[in-house]
Design a protein around this motif. Structure first.
Motif, PDB file in Angstrom:
ATOM      1  N   ARG A   1      32.436  31.141  24.760  1.00 52.70           N
ATOM      2  CA  ARG A   1      32.635  32.045  25.893  1.00 52.70           C
ATOM      3  C   ARG A   1      33.932  31.714  26.626  1.00 52.70           C
ATOM      4  N   ALA A   2      34.224  30.432  26.778  1.00 54.04           N
ATOM      5  CA  ALA A   2      35.456  30.021  27.444  1.00 54.04           C
ATOM      6  C   ALA A   2      36.679  30.460  26.634  1.00 54.04           C
ATOM      7  N   GLU A   3      36.606  30.280  25.314  1.00 52.89           N
ATOM      8  CA  GLU A   3      37.720  30.701  24.451  1.00 52.89           C
ATOM      9  C   GLU A   3      37.907  32.218  24.509  1.00 52.89           C
ATOM     10  N   GLN A   4      36.802  32.964  24.507  1.00 55.35           N
ATOM     11  CA  GLN A   4      36.878  34.422  24.586  1.00 55.35           C
ATOM     12  C   GLN A   4      37.473  34.851  25.924  1.00 55.35           C
ATOM     13  N   SER A   5      37.092  34.173  26.989  1.00 55.75           N
ATOM     14  CA  SER A   5      37.624  34.488  28.314  1.00 55.75           C
ATOM     15  C   SER A   5      39.126  34.237  28.377  1.00 55.75           C
ATOM     16  N   GLU A   6      39.561  33.133  27.801  1.00 51.86           N
ATOM     17  CA  GLU A   6      40.997  32.833  27.784  1.00 51.86           C
ATOM     18  C   GLU A   6      41.756  33.891  26.980  1.00 51.86           C
ATOM     19  N   GLN A   7      41.187  34.321  25.871  1.00 49.71           N
ATOM     20  CA  GLN A   7      41.804  35.360  25.044  1.00 49.71           C
ATOM     21  C   GLN A   7      41.878  36.676  25.827  1.00 49.71           C
ATOM     22  N   ASP A   8      40.814  37.016  26.532  1.00 46.74           N
ATOM     23  CA  ASP A   8      40.803  38.237  27.337  1.00 46.74           C
ATOM     24  C   ASP A   8      41.886  38.203  28.407  1.00 46.74           C
TER      25      ASP A   8
ATOM     26  N   LYS B   1      44.734  36.515  28.273  1.00 46.87           N
ATOM     27  CA  LYS B   1      46.026  36.673  27.593  1.00 46.87           C
ATOM     28  C   LYS B   1      46.307  38.138  27.259  1.00 46.87           C
ATOM     29  N   LEU B   2      45.240  38.888  26.909  1.00 47.44           N
ATOM     30  CA  LEU B   2      45.399  40.295  26.524  1.00 47.44           C
ATOM     31  C   LEU B   2      45.299  41.249  27.707  1.00 47.44           C
TER      32      LEU B   2
END
Length: 72
Positions: free
Chosen positions: A53-60, A62-63
């Motif tokens: 979830r943390a990795e997905q949040s960081e990706q979101d 960035k995008l």
């Protein structure tokens, strides 16, 4: 969807039901939905789920897929 309007429509339909089996089925469905909602809120994350979830949040972020707190 106007939730308030939909609830009123459902209430009107429920008032017309005379079938005891159907009423029991609706009650079971509501109980199941309530139980699922509670289970989802109360179940803790595993370490792996938390990391994903943390990795997905960081990706979101960035995008640009987020809402700034000042926009709320």
């Amino acid at each position: 969807m106007n939730v308030s309007l939909e609830i009123k429509k459902i209430q009107k339909e429920l008032e017309l039901i005379q079938d005891e089996n159907l009423i029991n089925s609706i009650k079971s469905l509501l109980a199941f939905a309530k139980k699922q909602k509670t289970a989802a809120v109360l179940s803790p994350f595993t370490v792996d789920e938390y990391k994903k979830r943390a990795e997905q949040s960081e990706q979101d972020i960035k995008l640009g897929r987020f809402i700034d707190v000042d926009d709320l």
